[in-house]
Design an enzyme around this catalytic site. Structure first.
Site, PDB file in Angstrom:
ATOM      1  N   ASP A 155       0.819  -1.213   0.000  1.00 31.73           N
ATOM      2  CA  ASP A 155       0.000   0.000   0.000  1.00 31.73           C
ATOM      3  C   ASP A 155       0.861   1.274   0.000  1.00 31.73           C
ATOM      4  O   ASP A 155       2.093   1.203  -0.036  1.00 31.73           O
ATOM      5  CB  ASP A 155      -0.907  -0.066   1.241  1.00 31.73           C
ATOM      6  CG  ASP A 155      -2.284   0.539   0.993  1.00 31.73           C
ATOM      7  OD1 ASP A 155      -2.417   1.347   0.071  1.00 31.73           O
ATOM      8  OD2 ASP A 155      -3.211   0.197   1.753  1.00 31.73           O
ATOM      9  N   ASP A 210      -9.901   3.766  -3.740  1.00 38.25           N
ATOM     10  CA  ASP A 210     -10.631   2.573  -3.285  1.00 38.25           C
ATOM     11  C   ASP A 210     -12.056   2.503  -3.814  1.00 38.25           C
ATOM     12  O   ASP A 210     -12.774   3.505  -3.870  1.00 38.25           O
ATOM     13  CB  ASP A 210     -10.705   2.570  -1.754  1.00 38.25           C
ATOM     14  CG  ASP A 210      -9.369   2.216  -1.127  1.00 38.25           C
ATOM     15  OD1 ASP A 210      -8.357   2.161  -1.859  1.00 38.25           O
ATOM     16  OD2 ASP A 210      -9.336   1.991   0.094  1.00 38.25           O
TER      17      ASP A 210
END
Ligand code: GLA
Length: 407
Positions: A155, A210
């Site tokens: 990430d 996202d």
């Protein structure tokens, strides 16, 4: 001392090769020749994961038919680790969530014939505030290899002042050095256009922020916005040329079974298959309805996604809220998805013979005046004639018809 000129050239070439090895990350080339398929804990559970829940999920993964349909990876997202590294700097599985450590769970996943994935972050902390990998790349990669990790999602939170390209290359090299083949999944949300530089670094890269369980509208989550299926879709068309076997654009994990309507879930899944997207289910497998299972395990849709040509669909035609996406397939076959995003039911009448479909990227062409193709409806699972007659059907709002064209 005189050095023979041939030796000089040889030496210089060796030095150059060594330098190149340092400059360019060397990912495991043979992995993810088709888009990876699996399940990831984030979309439903966020950091609320523990051993009993996950073992139940692994068991259902197998018993529900997901494994037989081709899903292979079981990926733990954020929240698996303790808040502190140990005295030697090693990451530790949260002892409350995983009382016997992570190796035991990895073994459990492997014993079921699945592959095991894990999450960390290029920053100092993960997005949920657990220890990040910054400065520990090689150590973490060795630890994952010792646990039997097959897939690392990496990430991009808490990365102030860090160079994205270098950070991801470093982790890629660390995985290589640890020696265990692992899929490397870059998750920097498309911020640094990874499609331009990550082909040799990892097997997939997120192309957007996202996803949320919304079909048309983005969902506000307070401090951030979860993107809808359609807003992510609209960001994929321009980057299709960057994807191919071993290196995929990742429009984020699936929200099928997480609250959208049946037809929206069906459209979401279809579009991801058309895009040759990694298929990472993100629902509670233990509680999924028959409809959700039927979507996720539709083998004819999955075959579009997993087609060996590895070419993403493109938007070929758009009129009145109807879009036609086409995906060139191996053996000169074609996937066609009629998407109704007009918000109301629409009758579609489409004469195949009026349009020649050419795709320079895959060097394919489809002229229905020259060649007749058979049509198979992949949701109805039936053959519906040929391209000699126009396709004519009412498509409900936020729904799709997906066809496979074969000679
Ligand atoms: C980011 C990622 C998500 C998920 C969370 C975990 O938002 O994009 O997919 O991994 O972090 O904290």
């Amino acid at each position: 001392m005189k050095v023979n000129p041939i030796k000089k050239i040889l030496l210089a070439s060796l030095l150059c090769l060594a330098c190149c090895g340092q400059l360019f990350a060397q990912k495991f080339e043979e992995l993810a020749q088709t888009p990876p398929m699996g399940w990831n804990s984030w979309n439903t559970f966020q950091t609320n994961i523990d051993l009993p829940l996950l073992k139940g999920m692994v068991d259902t993964y197998v018993s529900s038919g997901m494994k037989d349909a081709g899903y292979t990876y079981f990926v733990l997202d954020d929240g698996w680790m303790a808040m502190q590294r140990d005295k030697d700097g090693n990451l530790v599985a949260d002892p409350k969530k995983f009382p016997n450590g992570m190796k035991e769970f990895a073994d459990y996943v492997h014993a079921k014939g699945l592959k095991f994935g894990i999450y960390n972050c290029a920053g100092t902390l993960t997005c949920a505030g657990y220890p990040g990998t910054r400065g520990y790349e090689y150590q973490d990669a060795r630890l994952y290899a010792s646990w039997g990790v097959d897939y690392l999602k990496f990430d991009w939170c808490n990365t102030d002042g860090i160079n994205a390209v270098e950070a991801y290359k470093t982790m890629s090299k660390a995985i290589r050095a640890a020696g265990r083949p692992m899929i490397f999944s870059l998750c920097e949300w498309g911020q640094h256009k990874p499609w331009r530089w990550a082909k040799d670094v990892g097997q997939l890269w997120r192309s957007t922020g996202d996803i949320g369980a919304g079909f048309e509208k983005n969902i506000s989550k307070g401090g951030w916005t979860a993107l809808s299926v359609l807003s992510i879709l609209d960001q994929q068309d321009s980057i299709r040329q960057y994807a191919g076997p071993g290196h995929w654009n990742d429009p984020d994990m699936l929200e099928v079974g997480n609250g959208m309507k049946y037809n929206e879930d069906k459209a979401h899944f279809s579009l991801w298959c058309m895009l040759a997207a990694p298929l990472m289910a993100g629902n509670d497998l233990r509680k999924m309805s028959d409809q959700t299972r039927a979507i996720l395990t539709n083998k004819e849709l999955i075959a579009l996604d997993q087609d060996p040509l590895g070419v993403e669909a493109f938007r070929f035609y758009a009129f009145d809220g109807i879009e036609i996406w086409v995906k060139p397939l191996a053996n000169n076959e074609l996937g066609v998805c009629f998407l109704n995003r007009s918000g109301k039911p629409q009758k579609v009448s489409y004469d195949w013979k009026d349009h020649v479909i050419n795709d320079a990227l895959s060097n394919t062409g489809f002229d229905f005046n020259q060649t007749t193709y058979k049509l198979r409806d992949l949701w109805e699972k039936k053959d519906i004639g040929t391209t000699t007659k126009p396709f004519s059907q009412v498509i409900p709002a936020d729904d799709v018809v997906v066809l496979r064209l074969t000679k």
